[in-house]
Scaffold this motif. Structure first.
Motif, PDB file in Angstrom:
ATOM      1  N   HIS A  41       0.862  -1.180   0.000  1.00 43.05           N
ATOM      2  CA  HIS A  41       0.000   0.000   0.000  1.00 43.05           C
ATOM      3  C   HIS A  41       0.898   1.230   0.000  1.00 43.05           C
ATOM      4  O   HIS A  41       1.282   1.734   1.046  1.00 43.05           O
ATOM      5  CB  HIS A  41      -0.917  -0.022   1.220  1.00 43.05           C
ATOM      6  CG  HIS A  41      -1.790  -1.227   1.254  1.00 43.05           C
ATOM      7  ND1 HIS A  41      -1.617  -2.233   2.167  1.00 43.05           N
ATOM      8  CD2 HIS A  41      -2.808  -1.611   0.455  1.00 43.05           C
ATOM      9  CE1 HIS A  41      -2.514  -3.173   1.949  1.00 43.05           C
ATOM     10  NE2 HIS A  41      -3.244  -2.825   0.912  1.00 43.05           N
ATOM     11  N   ILE A  43       2.222   4.947  -2.371  1.00 51.57           N
ATOM     12  CA  ILE A  43       1.761   6.013  -3.263  1.00 51.57           C
ATOM     13  C   ILE A  43       2.173   5.783  -4.718  1.00 51.57           C
ATOM     14  O   ILE A  43       1.980   6.651  -5.553  1.00 51.57           O
ATOM     15  CB  ILE A  43       2.228   7.392  -2.759  1.00 51.57           C
ATOM     16  CG1 ILE A  43       3.713   7.392  -2.475  1.00 51.57           C
ATOM     17  CG2 ILE A  43       1.430   7.822  -1.554  1.00 51.57           C
ATOM     18  CD1 ILE A  43       4.254   8.717  -2.006  1.00 51.57           C
ATOM     19  N   GLU A  48      -4.771   3.995  -4.674  1.00 52.97           N
ATOM     20  CA  GLU A  48      -4.476   4.476  -3.326  1.00 52.97           C
ATOM     21  C   GLU A  48      -4.318   6.004  -3.319  1.00 52.97           C
ATOM     22  O   GLU A  48      -4.834   6.683  -2.440  1.00 52.97           O
ATOM     23  CB  GLU A  48      -3.208   3.808  -2.787  1.00 52.97           C
ATOM     24  CG  GLU A  48      -3.339   2.309  -2.569  1.00 52.97           C
ATOM     25  CD  GLU A  48      -4.194   1.947  -1.370  1.00 52.97           C
ATOM     26  OE1 GLU A  48      -3.867   2.339  -0.239  1.00 52.97           O
ATOM     27  OE2 GLU A  48      -5.211   1.249  -1.563  1.00 52.97           O
ATOM     28  N   ILE A  49      -3.629   6.543  -4.322  1.00 48.59           N
ATOM     29  CA  ILE A  49      -3.455   7.997  -4.427  1.00 48.59           C
ATOM     30  C   ILE A  49      -4.809   8.681  -4.562  1.00 48.59           C
ATOM     31  O   ILE A  49      -5.069   9.697  -3.913  1.00 48.59           O
ATOM     32  CB  ILE A  49      -2.549   8.379  -5.620  1.00 48.59           C
ATOM     33  CG1 ILE A  49      -1.106   7.949  -5.360  1.00 48.59           C
ATOM     34  CG2 ILE A  49      -2.609   9.876  -5.894  1.00 48.59           C
ATOM     35  CD1 ILE A  49      -0.193   8.152  -6.547  1.00 48.59           C
ATOM     36  N   ILE A  52      -6.501   9.036  -1.242  1.00 51.13           N
ATOM     37  CA  ILE A  52      -5.847  10.058  -0.429  1.00 51.13           C
ATOM     38  C   ILE A  52      -6.258  11.454  -0.899  1.00 51.13           C
ATOM     39  O   ILE A  52      -6.645  12.309  -0.089  1.00 51.13           O
ATOM     40  CB  ILE A  52      -4.303   9.916  -0.505  1.00 51.13           C
ATOM     41  CG1 ILE A  52      -3.838   8.547   0.001  1.00 51.13           C
ATOM     42  CG2 ILE A  52      -3.598  11.066   0.211  1.00 51.13           C
ATOM     43  CD1 ILE A  52      -4.085   8.257   1.449  1.00 51.13           C
ATOM     44  N   VAL A  59      -0.306  14.573  -2.341  1.00 49.60           N
ATOM     45  CA  VAL A  59       0.748  13.599  -2.628  1.00 49.60           C
ATOM     46  C   VAL A  59       1.768  14.258  -3.547  1.00 49.60           C
ATOM     47  O   VAL A  59       1.515  14.460  -4.729  1.00 49.60           O
ATOM     48  CB  VAL A  59       0.180  12.316  -3.276  1.00 49.60           C
ATOM     49  CG1 VAL A  59       1.299  11.336  -3.608  1.00 49.60           C
ATOM     50  CG2 VAL A  59      -0.866  11.665  -2.385  1.00 49.60           C
ATOM     51  N   ILE A  70       2.806  11.735   1.527  1.00 46.99           N
ATOM     52  CA  ILE A  70       1.444  12.176   1.813  1.00 46.99           C
ATOM     53  C   ILE A  70       1.505  13.291   2.858  1.00 46.99           C
ATOM     54  O   ILE A  70       2.095  13.113   3.929  1.00 46.99           O
ATOM     55  CB  ILE A  70       0.589  11.014   2.339  1.00 46.99           C
ATOM     56  CG1 ILE A  70       0.540   9.887   1.298  1.00 46.99           C
ATOM     57  CG2 ILE A  70      -0.817  11.493   2.702  1.00 46.99           C
ATOM     58  CD1 ILE A  70      -0.012   8.586   1.827  1.00 46.99           C
ATOM     59  N   THR A  84       0.187   4.200   2.181  1.00 46.30           N
ATOM     60  CA  THR A  84      -1.156   4.756   2.126  1.00 46.30           C
ATOM     61  C   THR A  84      -2.097   4.075   3.113  1.00 46.30           C
ATOM     62  O   THR A  84      -3.235   4.505   3.277  1.00 46.30           O
ATOM     63  CB  THR A  84      -1.730   4.595   0.707  1.00 46.30           C
ATOM     64  OG1 THR A  84      -1.702   3.203   0.372  1.00 46.30           O
ATOM     65  CG2 THR A  84      -0.927   5.401  -0.296  1.00 46.30           C
ATOM     66  N   VAL A  97      -5.577   8.024   4.832  1.00 47.62           N
ATOM     67  CA  VAL A  97      -4.667   6.935   5.208  1.00 47.62           C
ATOM     68  C   VAL A  97      -5.455   6.003   6.127  1.00 47.62           C
ATOM     69  O   VAL A  97      -5.872   6.413   7.213  1.00 47.62           O
ATOM     70  CB  VAL A  97      -3.395   7.464   5.906  1.00 47.62           C
ATOM     71  CG1 VAL A  97      -2.508   6.313   6.349  1.00 47.62           C
ATOM     72  CG2 VAL A  97      -2.627   8.389   4.966  1.00 47.62           C
TER      73      VAL A  97
END
Length: 192
Positions: A41, A43, A48-49, A52, A59, A70, A84, A97
């Motif tokens: 997990h 970035i 995942e980005i 966030i 990011v 992050i 993340t 997160v």
């Protein structure tokens, strides 16, 4: 969790688990292949980005950082994380997160020789394939040692530490590893 030949893993963060496995059809003395069991997990994962950024996180790299991290805002305040998903980073929860794990299941076979569980500090400069080769070499050299799995883990950690010294400019991140040998009698028979 290992129950019989079922390996269940709930993973969160940027540590990972890799299997050392005999390639199908290869002779017993060949180099093993690396099979990644868990999801990292980080970035580097677009999904995942997106989570966030949708939660308001930023990011991008900050001054002095080579890689994206992050942040709470564009002034680079707050956590400065690369994973993340984490356990215990409660303040970062408000920017996406999370601690929700991915669950993996593997049905182990006689081809699976060992499991490497290692933190991101090992994987920063050591590839899955390299880690499997290093552990395999240590296990072969120490096949009759009762603590051969521990010796292999220490060998991998030492190599990762040397990579950090050479590549990381003196900085070292969390470098830890555990090796679990599967079916020791098979190892002993094949590598004596």
């Amino acid at each position: 969790m290992l129950v019989g030949d079922d390996l269940w893993v709930a993973s969160t963060g940027d540590a990972k688990i890799v299997l050392g496995q005999v390639k199908e059809g290869d002779p017993p003395k060949c180099a093993l292949q690396a099979v990644q069991v868990t999801v990292e997990h980080k970035i580097t994962d677009a999904t995942e980005i997106q989570r966030i950024e949708e939660a308001g996180g930023v990011v991008e790299p900050a001054p002095g950082y080579a890689c994206d991290r992050i942040w709470f805002d564009e002034s680079f305040s707050g956590p400065g994380l690369q994973p993340t998903r984490t356990l215990g980073d409660h303040a970062a929860k408000k920017i996406g997160v999370i601690a929700t794990p991915d669950v993996s299941h593997v049905k182990l076979t006689a081809s699976d020789k060992f499991i490497i569980l290692a933190s991101d500090g090992v994987w920063e400069y050591v590839s899955n394939r390299q880690a499997v080769r290093f552990v395999e070499a240590s296990l072969r050299l120490n096949v009759n040692e009762p603590l051969r799995a521990e010796m292999a883990a220490k060998y991998l950690v030492n190599i990762a530490t040397k990579y950090w010294i050479n590549e990381g400019g003196g900085y070292q991140d969390d470098i830890s590893a555990t090796v679990v040998v599967l079916d020791p009698p098979v190892w002993k028979k094949k590598y004596e």
